[in-house]
Scaffold this motif. Sequence first.
Motif, PDB file in Angstrom:
ATOM      1  N   GLU A 109      74.936 -18.240   7.066  1.00 58.87           N
ATOM      2  CA  GLU A 109      76.426 -18.042   6.526  1.00 58.87           C
ATOM      3  C   GLU A 109      77.113 -19.274   6.712  1.00 58.87           C
ATOM      4  O   GLU A 109      77.137 -20.078   7.622  1.00 58.87           O
ATOM      5  CB  GLU A 109      77.050 -17.176   7.513  1.00 58.87           C
ATOM      6  CG  GLU A 109      78.282 -16.462   7.079  1.00 58.87           C
ATOM      7  CD  GLU A 109      79.095 -15.409   7.894  1.00 58.87           C
ATOM      8  OE1 GLU A 109      80.163 -15.229   7.899  1.00 58.87           O
ATOM      9  OE2 GLU A 109      78.288 -14.918   8.392  1.00 58.87           O
ATOM     10  N   ILE A 110      77.921 -19.760   5.699  1.00 60.08           N
ATOM     11  CA  ILE A 110      78.753 -20.787   5.463  1.00 60.08           C
ATOM     12  C   ILE A 110      80.092 -20.497   5.509  1.00 60.08           C
ATOM     13  O   ILE A 110      80.512 -19.450   4.573  1.00 60.08           O
ATOM     14  CB  ILE A 110      78.315 -21.769   4.516  1.00 60.08           C
ATOM     15  CG1 ILE A 110      76.824 -22.260   4.545  1.00 60.08           C
ATOM     16  CG2 ILE A 110      79.279 -22.795   4.311  1.00 60.08           C
ATOM     17  CD1 ILE A 110      76.293 -22.974   3.276  1.00 60.08           C
ATOM     18  N   ASP A 111      81.149 -20.852   6.238  1.00 59.60           N
ATOM     19  CA  ASP A 111      82.513 -20.658   6.109  1.00 59.60           C
ATOM     20  C   ASP A 111      83.003 -21.433   4.861  1.00 59.60           C
ATOM     21  O   ASP A 111      83.222 -22.609   5.122  1.00 59.60           O
ATOM     22  CB  ASP A 111      83.113 -21.092   7.570  1.00 59.60           C
ATOM     23  CG  ASP A 111      84.552 -21.021   7.559  1.00 59.60           C
ATOM     24  OD1 ASP A 111      85.413 -20.347   6.562  1.00 59.60           O
ATOM     25  OD2 ASP A 111      85.262 -21.543   8.563  1.00 59.60           O
ATOM     26  N   ALA A 112      83.554 -20.632   3.989  1.00 58.58           N
ATOM     27  CA  ALA A 112      84.042 -20.985   2.715  1.00 58.58           C
ATOM     28  C   ALA A 112      85.530 -21.311   2.971  1.00 58.58           C
ATOM     29  O   ALA A 112      86.289 -21.539   1.662  1.00 58.58           O
ATOM     30  CB  ALA A 112      83.775 -19.920   1.698  1.00 58.58           C
ATOM     31  N   THR A 113      86.082 -21.497   3.875  1.00 60.86           N
ATOM     32  CA  THR A 113      87.374 -21.621   4.027  1.00 60.86           C
ATOM     33  C   THR A 113      87.570 -23.110   4.521  1.00 60.86           C
ATOM     34  O   THR A 113      88.719 -23.753   4.186  1.00 60.86           O
ATOM     35  CB  THR A 113      88.325 -21.166   5.265  1.00 60.86           C
ATOM     36  OG1 THR A 113      87.538 -21.350   6.361  1.00 60.86           O
ATOM     37  CG2 THR A 113      88.266 -19.630   5.057  1.00 60.86           C
ATOM     38  N   GLN A 114      86.201 -24.010   4.561  1.00 58.53           N
ATOM     39  CA  GLN A 114      86.186 -25.287   4.520  1.00 58.53           C
ATOM     40  C   GLN A 114      86.656 -25.971   3.183  1.00 58.53           C
ATOM     41  O   GLN A 114      86.606 -25.429   2.348  1.00 58.53           O
ATOM     42  CB  GLN A 114      84.920 -25.718   5.044  1.00 58.53           C
ATOM     43  CG  GLN A 114      84.332 -25.088   6.235  1.00 58.53           C
ATOM     44  CD  GLN A 114      83.043 -25.613   6.602  1.00 58.53           C
ATOM     45  OE1 GLN A 114      82.682 -26.713   6.815  1.00 58.53           O
ATOM     46  NE2 GLN A 114      82.002 -24.452   6.281  1.00 58.53           N
ATOM     47  N   PRO A 115      86.892 -27.264   3.267  1.00 62.18           N
ATOM     48  CA  PRO A 115      87.085 -27.925   1.934  1.00 62.18           C
ATOM     49  C   PRO A 115      85.744 -27.796   0.924  1.00 62.18           C
ATOM     50  O   PRO A 115      84.557 -27.787   1.725  1.00 62.18           O
ATOM     51  CB  PRO A 115      87.339 -29.294   2.247  1.00 62.18           C
ATOM     52  CG  PRO A 115      87.958 -29.360   3.783  1.00 62.18           C
ATOM     53  CD  PRO A 115      87.205 -28.124   4.284  1.00 62.18           C
ATOM     54  N   LEU A 116      85.906 -27.470  -0.139  1.00 68.43           N
ATOM     55  CA  LEU A 116      84.760 -27.310  -1.093  1.00 68.43           C
ATOM     56  C   LEU A 116      83.765 -28.562  -0.802  1.00 68.43           C
ATOM     57  O   LEU A 116      82.539 -27.741  -0.923  1.00 68.43           O
ATOM     58  CB  LEU A 116      85.327 -27.354  -2.724  1.00 68.43           C
ATOM     59  CG  LEU A 116      84.330 -26.991  -3.453  1.00 68.43           C
ATOM     60  CD1 LEU A 116      83.426 -25.880  -3.548  1.00 68.43           C
ATOM     61  CD2 LEU A 116      84.865 -27.209  -5.171  1.00 68.43           C
ATOM     62  N   HIS A 117      83.886 -29.720  -0.844  1.00 71.45           N
ATOM     63  CA  HIS A 117      82.899 -30.650  -0.655  1.00 71.45           C
ATOM     64  C   HIS A 117      81.998 -30.521   0.532  1.00 71.45           C
ATOM     65  O   HIS A 117      80.938 -30.764   0.796  1.00 71.45           O
ATOM     66  CB  HIS A 117      83.356 -32.022  -0.972  1.00 71.45           C
ATOM     67  CG  HIS A 117      84.236 -32.490   0.309  1.00 71.45           C
ATOM     68  ND1 HIS A 117      85.689 -32.118   0.261  1.00 71.45           N
ATOM     69  CD2 HIS A 117      83.939 -33.296   1.463  1.00 71.45           C
ATOM     70  CE1 HIS A 117      86.213 -32.887   1.433  1.00 71.45           C
ATOM     71  NE2 HIS A 117      84.855 -33.461   2.187  1.00 71.45           N
ATOM     72  N   HIS A 118      82.711 -29.849   1.721  1.00 69.14           N
ATOM     73  CA  HIS A 118      81.813 -29.637   2.847  1.00 69.14           C
ATOM     74  C   HIS A 118      81.242 -28.349   2.646  1.00 69.14           C
ATOM     75  O   HIS A 118      79.913 -28.345   3.161  1.00 69.14           O
ATOM     76  CB  HIS A 118      82.833 -29.057   4.049  1.00 69.14           C
ATOM     77  CG  HIS A 118      83.519 -30.517   4.677  1.00 69.14           C
ATOM     78  ND1 HIS A 118      83.195 -31.604   5.156  1.00 69.14           N
ATOM     79  CD2 HIS A 118      84.894 -30.708   4.624  1.00 69.14           C
ATOM     80  CE1 HIS A 118      84.011 -32.308   5.717  1.00 69.14           C
ATOM     81  NE2 HIS A 118      85.166 -31.845   5.127  1.00 69.14           N
ATOM     82  N   VAL A 119      81.515 -27.531   2.030  1.00 72.87           N
ATOM     83  CA  VAL A 119      80.551 -26.334   1.569  1.00 72.87           C
ATOM     84  C   VAL A 119      79.447 -26.770   0.748  1.00 72.87           C
ATOM     85  O   VAL A 119      78.374 -26.253   1.023  1.00 72.87           O
ATOM     86  CB  VAL A 119      81.388 -25.231   1.061  1.00 72.87           C
ATOM     87  CG1 VAL A 119      80.598 -23.944   0.706  1.00 72.87           C
ATOM     88  CG2 VAL A 119      82.752 -24.460   1.868  1.00 72.87           C
ATOM     89  N   VAL A 120      79.777 -27.644  -0.113  1.00 71.34           N
ATOM     90  CA  VAL A 120      78.774 -27.800  -1.266  1.00 71.34           C
ATOM     91  C   VAL A 120      77.811 -28.831  -0.349  1.00 71.34           C
ATOM     92  O   VAL A 120      76.404 -28.764  -0.344  1.00 71.34           O
ATOM     93  CB  VAL A 120      79.371 -28.472  -2.390  1.00 71.34           C
ATOM     94  CG1 VAL A 120      78.298 -29.112  -3.075  1.00 71.34           C
ATOM     95  CG2 VAL A 120      80.125 -27.624  -3.301  1.00 71.34           C
ATOM     96  N   ASP A 121      78.308 -29.575   0.435  1.00 77.23           N
ATOM     97  CA  ASP A 121      77.384 -30.458   1.387  1.00 77.23           C
ATOM     98  C   ASP A 121      76.414 -29.586   2.225  1.00 77.23           C
ATOM     99  O   ASP A 121      75.312 -29.974   2.177  1.00 77.23           O
ATOM    100  CB  ASP A 121      78.066 -31.635   2.173  1.00 77.23           C
ATOM    101  CG  ASP A 121      78.851 -32.553   1.435  1.00 77.23           C
ATOM    102  OD1 ASP A 121      78.596 -32.951   0.331  1.00 77.23           O
ATOM    103  OD2 ASP A 121      79.880 -33.098   1.977  1.00 77.23           O
ATOM    104  N   ARG A 122      76.902 -28.760   2.639  1.00 78.85           N
ATOM    105  CA  ARG A 122      76.087 -28.022   3.717  1.00 78.85           C
ATOM    106  C   ARG A 122      74.969 -27.168   2.801  1.00 78.85           C
ATOM    107  O   ARG A 122      73.757 -26.938   3.306  1.00 78.85           O
ATOM    108  CB  ARG A 122      76.851 -26.653   4.441  1.00 78.85           C
ATOM    109  CG  ARG A 122      76.229 -25.827   4.952  1.00 78.85           C
ATOM    110  CD  ARG A 122      75.595 -26.379   6.346  1.00 78.85           C
ATOM    111  NE  ARG A 122      75.129 -25.536   7.076  1.00 78.85           N
ATOM    112  CZ  ARG A 122      73.714 -25.408   7.395  1.00 78.85           C
ATOM    113  NH1 ARG A 122      72.693 -26.136   6.769  1.00 78.85           N
ATOM    114  NH2 ARG A 122      73.123 -24.550   8.295  1.00 78.85           N
ATOM    115  N   VAL A 123      75.215 -26.624   1.561  1.00 79.61           N
ATOM    116  CA  VAL A 123      74.325 -26.042   0.863  1.00 79.61           C
ATOM    117  C   VAL A 123      73.325 -27.185   0.191  1.00 79.61           C
ATOM    118  O   VAL A 123      71.986 -26.742   0.229  1.00 79.61           O
ATOM    119  CB  VAL A 123      74.820 -25.370  -0.339  1.00 79.61           C
ATOM    120  CG1 VAL A 123      74.013 -24.817  -1.417  1.00 79.61           C
ATOM    121  CG2 VAL A 123      75.857 -24.333  -0.123  1.00 79.61           C
TER     122      VAL A 123
END
Length: 140
Positions: A119-133
């Motif tokens: 599970e990824i918190d999608a309230t983070q900045p988009l680049h952080h979410v994409v980096d995690r994926v």
Amino acid sequence: MSGVGKSSVLRELGERGYPVIDTDYGPWTTGSGLWDDVLMGALLGESTEVVVAGTVENQGDFYDRFDHVVLLSAPLSVLLDRVSVRTTNPYGSTADEREEIRSNHASIEPLLRATATVEIDATQPLHHVVDRVEDLLRSP
């Protein structure tokens, strides 16, 4: 969930060179809104690395073919704010659609959470979410 950022994450991953499929568009679903067994089976059988997004009732039938099943999550208030201002997808612009989002958040998101591997918190900045994926894509 609608408004969580799936399309934005896919767009960014595509720009980083990853093959991506948004099953909300194109031939991936049947008239009844399920993933097409033949098309999805062929895609997942021939692709060694592809990022697939979408939420359909039979998606669990394909989970054994994914290395990771990621749930992007955000509070309901964030989802409703996002769908009210987005310009790339009209879904969520009506009161009935926003009520459907509320209902799905309450009833469907817990089911998705129970079957997700990450599970990824999608309230983070988009680049952080994409980096995690992207980190997940790089891991064995």
